[in-house]
Design an enzyme around this catalytic site. Structure first.
Site, mmCIF file in Angstrom:
data_model
loop_
_atom_site.group_PDB
_atom_site.id
_atom_site.type_symbol
_atom_site.label_atom_id
_atom_site.label_comp_id
_atom_site.label_asym_id
_atom_site.label_seq_id
_atom_site.Cartn_x
_atom_site.Cartn_y
_atom_site.Cartn_z
ATOM 1 N N PHE A 7 6.119 4.897 56.377
ATOM 2 C CA PHE A 7 6.733 5.852 57.522
ATOM 3 C C PHE A 7 5.713 7.105 57.830
ATOM 4 O O PHE A 7 4.908 7.640 56.828
ATOM 5 C CB PHE A 7 7.788 6.561 57.067
ATOM 6 C CG PHE A 7 9.174 5.712 56.739
ATOM 7 C CD1 PHE A 7 10.086 5.823 57.897
ATOM 8 C CD2 PHE A 7 9.294 4.920 55.873
ATOM 9 C CE1 PHE A 7 11.141 4.929 58.031
ATOM 10 C CE2 PHE A 7 10.437 4.235 55.880
ATOM 11 C CZ PHE A 7 11.359 4.118 57.052
ATOM 12 N N ASP A 8 5.409 7.241 59.239
ATOM 13 C CA ASP A 8 4.854 8.432 59.423
ATOM 14 C C ASP A 8 6.013 9.524 59.040
ATOM 15 O O ASP A 8 6.913 9.510 58.950
ATOM 16 C CB ASP A 8 4.568 8.243 61.211
ATOM 17 C CG ASP A 8 4.107 9.655 61.600
ATOM 18 O OD1 ASP A 8 3.099 10.106 61.188
ATOM 19 O OD2 ASP A 8 4.579 10.072 62.619
ATOM 20 N N LEU A 9 5.400 10.753 59.179
ATOM 21 C CA LEU A 9 5.859 12.142 58.776
ATOM 22 C C LEU A 9 6.590 12.769 60.039
ATOM 23 O O LEU A 9 7.763 12.748 60.744
ATOM 24 C CB LEU A 9 5.313 12.911 58.054
ATOM 25 C CG LEU A 9 6.036 14.252 57.395
ATOM 26 C CD1 LEU A 9 7.300 14.119 56.840
ATOM 27 C CD2 LEU A 9 5.148 15.165 56.473
ATOM 28 N N ASP A 10 5.608 13.387 60.791
ATOM 29 C CA ASP A 10 6.021 14.397 61.898
ATOM 30 C C ASP A 10 6.637 13.405 63.204
ATOM 31 O O ASP A 10 5.754 12.378 63.580
ATOM 32 C CB ASP A 10 4.843 14.889 62.373
ATOM 33 C CG ASP A 10 4.358 15.962 61.333
ATOM 34 O OD1 ASP A 10 5.112 16.500 60.517
ATOM 35 O OD2 ASP A 10 3.094 16.711 61.499
#
Length: 221
Positions: A7-10
């Site tokens: 997963f990407d965060l932002d």
């Protein structure tokens, strides 16, 4: 087969717009750039800071100064942030279904880890892969490759979830398929890659697509 979800965060797990934009404004002010349109700052959420500051007009010789000022403000700004509604339920369901989850972000890992702890999301993730503070690892492909190596995951066993073109392209460079989400900071027109499984509009739809992807993946010995 062990399944891995990166997963990407932002813009994917959380909405960090308030804190990041405020930190960017503080950094730009520190190097004498006072007026920048909000949409230009918003567009900088996701990609690495050095490239972003150059696009915003920071002279190359002052980029390090801007990054230092940004990080001063971001010590508080990282918590001016909120979890995307529906994401905790998705993470819980994936873990229960046997997925191994990791974060793969161009944000320095030290900040990503603090944000996940702050919002109580850290327990879902086996590993947090991020940029290094010295910039030696900052591009998404390098972060994804680092995550795969640390997890011992084959690219074909992993899926990248992100909201920006960089997420899709970085995953593709590592042979990893991806799912793009539309609730972040990218544009639907940005998402075009042979390795793109789907573009989804809600966390609930993301979970459905991941479940279908897992069901369609043949088991490996």
């Amino acid at each position: 087969m062990t399944r891995y979800c990166l997963f990407d965060l932002d813009g994917t797990l959380t909405d960090p717009e308030t804190g990041i934009v405020a930190s960017l404004r503080h950094a730009l002010s520190a190097v004498g750039i006072m007026e920048v349109e909000h949409e230009r700052l918003r567009a900088m959420i996701g990609p690495p800071l050095p490239e972003g500051f150059l696009l915003l007009g920071v002279p190359p010789e002052r980029v390090d100064e801007a990054i230092h000022a940004y990080r001063e403000r971001y010590t508080d700004g990282m918590y001016e942030n909120e979890v995307i509604e529906g994401i905790p339920a998705v993470l819980e369901a994936l873990v229960a279904d046997g997925w191994t989850l990791a974060v793969a972000t161009s944000k320095p890992a030290v900040y990503a880890e603090k944000i996940l702890v702050h919002f109580g999301l850290d327990g879902f993730f086996a590993y947090v892969a991020g940029a290094t503070l010295d910039g030696s690892r900052r591009h998404k492909a390098d972060v994804v490759r680092h995550a795969l190596d640390t997890l011992g995951a084959a690219p074909e066993a992993a899926v990248m979830i992100g909201d920006r073109r960089e997420d899709v392209a970085g995953a593709a460079a590592c042979g990893v398929r991806s799912i793009a989400v539309t609730w972040g900071f990218g544009e639907a027109a940005d998402f075009a890659d042979p390795g793109l499984i789907a573009v989804v509009d809600t966390p609930e739809r993301l979970l459905q697509v991941l479940s279908q992807t897992a069901a369609a993946t043949p088991p490996r010995d």
